[in-house]
Scaffold this motif. Structure first.
Motif: not given
Lengths: 433, 462
Positions: B30-36, B335-338, B382-391
């Motif tokens: 259901s996924y690939d390496a994209a943050v979607l 960070k968790p999301t890249l 390359t953006i480093l973030t945590d997708k769980r942080n909505k803001e």
């Protein structure tokens, strides 16, 4: 299924470790299982996505995820190669424990782990009896590996060529040994491990002899048991913790500098999993577990780095001895970064080391994986046996008795006249000369 | 036929073992390496040969069941995320045979599931070279590389996947077998459908064989690393090397953020105070390599490099490239999301793009590590973030959009090598204009009237 929400909640403790996976898929390049099946659920990324899904209440029962989670060699190839540093093995073991607790262990596993394995004395007694009766059902193969096979077609043994249990296990034949440090200046406790005890007591004796030769103080207490990995791999935290506590007590009776094992899996379990998985009842015992973990070493590593065995120029370039190839156990190279030391010992023993292709590819054993998925385990193992045979070696050495069992089976299946041994056996033979 | 009926037929074609339908398996496709967001398909099917592949496409065509092809699922723009619950994923894992490596005519014929690095190693054994080396080459498949027009570190001198595709054969949306291109260097018959298939992301047909150009393996190579106080000086050097008519095989840049991440991770002894590093490799004939190497070294020094280290042997060379190879890993650990972007500009605009990225990081208060293929204008902010942080995620999305805008304003493109997929489809009109999208949609509609080939990708819903 009732309680799925509760299960999802329990899996929350893994969330911080699970989000580390960025789904890049690089684990596909090293997973021995994926290499055979090409199925995403067989590789770490797929399993991590499934645990993520279970934590998000995506499934109505946990069985499908559980089955897939257990289809894994726990070889750690993925973790060693992971760009994001996902601690795959630790996550899988914790998840197996959560699922086992949620679903309950099968009666057979309960019996084996909680009644037998976690009581070292009972376990040793039972296996000793089994050892006496094994010849009724099995016959010797008369080959270089010294394996046996089933006398009659039997679902229990299948077409396995297994190493018979020794008549005199190491733990029962070896008395309590407790000697002071000699010329080496160090004292080591020896954790025997079950496979050495029951199948290869000769390796235990080699360790004792090598320690004596190099003036290493030796401590081998009576009553040792299992390191706990079989229970842990099945999610049985209770038996695992009982075994950890048992050994912490047992080894606290004497002072020593290092805890040494000749089994890659025992070393890796004690060094990494005892300290990261054991939760225990108090901070004091956790401290003691950490302390013992931190002074645990593989035998090859111990001899090269602490006893300072080194090579002369001649030994390094020797091309006259028997051709020996070396298989890197996953639990030594990928888990602990130990791969130079056993090679050095092979050369120091006078062997001519010839590298095989893919020496650090998993042999397919994976402990209980071999029991439940023998066909796949053999497919992976046959790649290894071909790579071994292609070196034209007379001996294959490896630093893990579990790998020795698998490789012996694989070579015996192909009627290959290649001996299987531990580097320590070669070294012990050399110093006895 | 119902979806269940189609699944029954699929089992007849490839055998029950090669058809997966359980929900647990579906979640893993259901996924690939994209943050979607993931989309769970109805079934996944693994053909073992071209004949089965054709039958599957025909069956799906007859039943209007959408197909998304998946190789290694390393796509960074969502091209392998299924289109809907009522769709199937076609796995190329068992179509992984190298059919021919022809040394005399210097080409290879492969099935789409062959892993890029496996092919590269096989041709190298014969003294030949397949240059495209996307970062995921250890797992990525040739089929996926062709479908995405994958690039890599050697784009500057050797080009990208499209420069190596001599011919393809594929099944169209009706299940008809189509062939284009040839095993000859020249081929002027018919439409250049092979060219059309490159970068088509599974929306125009499903590849079953690919003929790839091979070239001789360069005889010599020389690597060096140049240390700069400021990233501006480094990016000016990139422009200067090219304008001096030297084309290095690789010309990579690491910014200070990335240098510090790599050093923290690998302890390789990188200068953590440096504003930027340039990693350069020239290759070719030994004489030319020596001459180009010296010239590049001089240029680096003239343009402000405080130190230039030339690799004396292969061990030193490997050390230099290990730093580059670990860039993404090192950043991923922070960070968790890249989010790995690949907006690309004409190479002369690299200094301007680097500056734009620094401004964007400050403006949106986010962490961006920049490294990448400076020599061909293809940086990887390359953006480093945590997708769980909505803001914070919201700020990241705004930053990505501004990265696109700034790259386009510099005459660049939204994607150098990761493809349009789902991630960039909404922004495509900014780059190409609406009429290009309408043209592409008409093309798709004509070739795939039922819209079964990877719906939703590139052109949006048609």
């Amino acid at each position: 299924m009732a309680g799925m929400k509760e299960l999802a909640n329990r899996l929350k403790e893994l969330e911080e470790q699970l989000v580390v996976c960025i789904r890049c898929g690089m684990c596909q390049s090293v997973c021995p299982l994926f290499d055979r099946t090409r199925k995403e659920a067989d590789v770490a990324r797929g399993k991590l996505a499934l645990l993520d899904g279970l934590g998000k209440n995506l499934f109505t029962d946990p069985d499908g995820v559980n089955t897939r989670l257990n289809r894994c060699l726990l070889c750690g190839s993925c973790a060693a190669n992971c760009p994001s540093g996902v601690n795959v093995v630790e996550i899988f073991i914790k998840a197996r424990a959560i699922l086992a607790e949620f679903k309950g262990l099968s009666p057979a596993k309960k019996l084996i782990f909680q009644k037998m394995l976690s009581n070292p004395e009972t376990f040793d007694q039972l296996t000793k009896w089994a050892g006496k009766f094994q010849n009724i059902f099995t016959k010797k193969d008369k080959n270089a590996q010294g394996t046996s096979c089933a006398r009659v077609v039997s679902p229990l043994f299948g077409d396995r060529h297994f190493l018979p249990m020794s008549d005199t296990p190491f733990r029962s034949s070896s008395p309590l040994i407790n000697t002071p440090a000699g010329k080496s200046g160090v004292k080591a406790a020896f954790f025997t491990g079950c496979i050495i005890d029951k199948l290869f007591p000769r390796i235990g004796q080699d360790v004792v002899d090598i320690f004596e030769f190099h003036g290493v103080g030796t401590y081998i207490p009576k009553g040792q048991g299992c390191c706990g990995i079989p229970a842990l791999a099945s999610g049985d935290m209770k038996s695992f913790e009982k075994l950890v506590e048992y050994h912490i007590e047992l080894f606290s009776q004497e002072h020593f500098d290092y805890l040494v094992t000749a089994c890659a899996t025992c070393t890796s379990t004690i060094k990494k999993l005892w300290s990261s998985i054991y939760k225990g009842s108090g901070s004091k015992i956790r401290e003691r577990v950490k302390e013992l973990s931190s002074k645990t070493l593989d035998i090859n590593q111990f001899l090269v780095n602490k006893v300072n065995i080194s090579l002369s120029q001649a030994e390094d370039n020797a091309e006259s001895g028997d051709i020996v190839t070396y298989h890197d156990p996953c639990h030594l190279k990928k888990s602990l970064g130990v791969f130079k030391e056993p090679r050095l010992l092979i050369k120091a023993s006078g062997g001519t080391l010839v590298e095989m292709e893919g020496s650090d590819k998993c042999c397919g054993m994976g402990g209980s994986f071999n029991l439940y998925h023998y066909e796949l385990s053999s497919e992976i193992g046959q790649i290894k046996s071909k790579n071994i045979a292609d070196t034209n070696c007379s001996t294959v050495a490896t630093g893990c008795p579990a790998c020795m069992v698998q490789i012996s089976d694989m070579l015996a299946k192909k009627n290959l006249n290649i001996k299987v041994c531990h580097p320590i056996e070669l070294y012990a033979k050399a110093i006895r000369k | 036929m119902t979806t269940q009926g189609v699944i029954g037929e699929l089992k007849k074609i490839v055998g029950a073992d090669n058809v997966l339908t359980q929900k647990e398996d579906m979640v893993t496709y259901s996924y690939d390496a994209a943050v979607l967001d993931p989309v769970v398909p109805s079934a996944a099917v693994m053909p073992e040969n071209s004949e089965q592949l054709g039958q599957i496409v025909k069956l799906c065509s007859d039943n209007k069941l959408p197909i998304t092809v998946r190789g290694a699922g390393t796509n960074l723009s969502g091209g392998t995320i299924p289109s809907s619950r009522a769709s199937i994923v076609l796995l190329t894992g068992k179509l992984n045979k190298i059919l021919e490596i022809n040394e005399a005519d210097m080409y290879a014929v492969v099935q789409p599931g062959v892993v890029t690095a496996t092919l590269a190693a096989a041709v190298e054994k014969k003294g030949l070279f397949y240059p495209p080396d996307p970062g995921s080459q250890a797992v990525s498949t040739i089929g996926g590389n062709v479908a995405e027009n994958a690039g890599g570190l050697r784009g500057l001198k050797y080009g990208v996947t499209k420069d190596y595709v001599m011919g393809v054969s594929f099944f169209d949306s009706m299940g008809e077998h189509v062939k284009s291109g040839s095993r000859t260097v020249k081929c002027a018959t018919g439409y250049n459908l092979a060219g059309l298939m490159v970068g088509s992301e599974g929306t125009l047909g499903i590849l079953d064989e690919i003929t790839l150009k091979l070239i001789p393996l360069p005889k010599a190579r020389k690597s060096m690393v140049a240390v700069y106080k400021t990233i501006d000086e480094a990016s000016e050097t990139v422009a200067a090397i090219i304008s001096n008519r030297i084309v290095p095989a690789t010309l990579e840049l690491l910014d200070n953020f990335t240098i510090r991440a790599v050093e923290a991770y690998s302890k390789a002894g990188l200068p953590i105070d440096a504003g930027a590093l340039l990693l350069i490799e020239v290759d070719g004939h030994p004489g030319q390599v020596a001459e180009d190497g010296l010239k590049v070294e001089e240029l680096c020094k003239t343009l402000g490099a405080v130190d230039v280290k030339v690799a004396a042997d292969d061990i030193e060379r490997d050390k230099i490239w290990a730093a580059r190879r670990s860039a993404l890993s090192a950043l991923a650990k922070l960070k968790p999301t890249l989010v790995l972007e690949d907006a690309t500009v004409p190479r002369s605009k690299i200094p301007a793009m680097v500056k734009a990225l620094q401004e964007i990081a400050i403006k949106y208060k986010i962490e961006i590590g920049t490294f990448g293929h400076a020599g061909d204008g293809n940086l990887h902010p390359t953006i480093l973030t945590d997708k769980r942080n909505k803001e914070e995620w919201h700020r990241v999305e705004s930053a990505i959009e501004e990265i696109f805008d700034r790259a386009l304003a510099l005459g660049g493109t939204l994607s150098g090598e990761h493809g349009t997929g789902l991630a960039k489809a909404p922004f495509l009109a900014k780059e190409t204009g609406l009429s290009s999208i309408i043209f592409s949609r008409r093309l798709r509609k004509a070739l795939d009237p039922n819209g079964i080939l990877n719906p939703g990708k590139i052109t949006g819903i048609i």
